[in-house]
Scaffold this motif. Structure first.
Motif, PDB file in Angstrom:
ATOM      1  N   ASP A  47       0.859  -1.180   0.000  1.00 25.25           N
ATOM      2  CA  ASP A  47       0.000   0.000   0.000  1.00 25.25           C
ATOM      3  C   ASP A  47       0.897   1.233   0.000  1.00 25.25           C
ATOM      4  N   ALA A  99      -4.737  -2.178   2.428  1.00 22.58           N
ATOM      5  CA  ALA A  99      -5.316  -1.770   1.152  1.00 22.58           C
ATOM      6  C   ALA A  99      -4.688  -2.547   0.012  1.00 22.58           C
ATOM      7  N   SER A 100      -5.228  -2.391  -1.209  1.00 25.04           N
ATOM      8  CA  SER A 100      -4.815  -3.251  -2.315  1.00 25.04           C
ATOM      9  C   SER A 100      -4.180  -2.484  -3.460  1.00 25.04           C
ATOM     10  N   SER A 101      -3.536  -1.377  -3.189  1.00 29.55           N
ATOM     11  CA  SER A 101      -2.925  -0.596  -4.248  1.00 29.55           C
ATOM     12  C   SER A 101      -1.421  -0.708  -4.181  1.00 29.55           C
TER      13      SER A 101
END
Length: 222
Positions: A47, A99-101
């Motif tokens: 993330d 998170a997945s970014s």
């Protein structure tokens, strides 16, 4: 000594100058190693925002605790250790809420450590592949993830990863092996072939360790 001479100093000398009150020395030290430190935080946390916060916390800590450095390792190893610890602290605090970014760099290296990759890769599918890898990474314990990030994704030799994580070489190998075993069921569909022989996979990892890896001990300490 003039400011223009600072870039010629080793990492240890820059840290010493910082302790002596030089206002530019620590900034130069950070800039010298920023990209690798950022990569460690980003790959461990998956993330960018979390990684940026962890890196900032780590560098503030290093800035304030520079006097704690005793010279028993390279300055870069010390910096990497602070970044890894800051990242792991964030993982432990937010274990279920990562998170997945994240970017694509490093994804294929991790797949390579799992076994043979497909002969051709569709660029349009790379983002999906990255998301699959991120999702799988979140399923393994933080300590195993940190070892895999250093060894498989960023190419650090096992001995240097052990120094960064402040654990034995055997523990690094064990965490990597367990992490790969946990990841394999989730990444099998990305490899385009049957499960590789474990001995062959271990050979791939040993080969990565022995060749061309960037050491966290490089960069000015000599």
């Amino acid at each position: 000594m003039t400011d223009s001479s600072l870039p010629a100093l080793s990492d240890a000398q820059l840290l010493e100058r910082h302790l002596e009150g030089d206002t530019e020395a620590f900034g130069l030290l950070f800039l010298r190693h920023r990209d690798r430190l950022w990569a460690v935080a980003l790959r461990t946390l998956c993330d960018p925002e979390e990684a940026a916060d962890a890196l900032q916390e780590a560098m503030i800590s290093a800035f304030r605790r520079a006097g704690d450095f005793r010279g028993d390792s390279a300055v870069t190893t010390w910096l990497h250790r602070i970044v890894v610890n800051a990242s792991l602290d964030r993982l432990r605090r937010k274990a279920a809420h990562a998170a997945s970014s994240v970017g694509d760099e490093g994804t294929l290296d991790l797949l390579a450590a799992q076994g043979p990759a497909p002969a051709t890769i569709d660029p349009a599918s790379l983002r999906d592949t990255t998301l699959d890898v991120e999702a799988a990474l979140r399923l393994i314990p933080p300590e195993q993830r940190a070892a895999l990030v250093l060894v498989d994704m960023l190419g650090y030799p096992v001995a240097d990863a052990a120094a960064v994580l402040d654990i034995s070489v055997g523990t690094v190998k064990s965490r990597c092996a367990r992490g790969r075993a946990r990841l394999l069921p989730y990444l099998e569909h990305l490899r385009g072939g049957p499960t590789a022989d474990p001995a062959a996979e271990d050979g791939i990892s040993r080969n990565r360790t022995a060749t061309g890896s960037v050491s966290p001990g490089q960069g000015g300490d000599g």
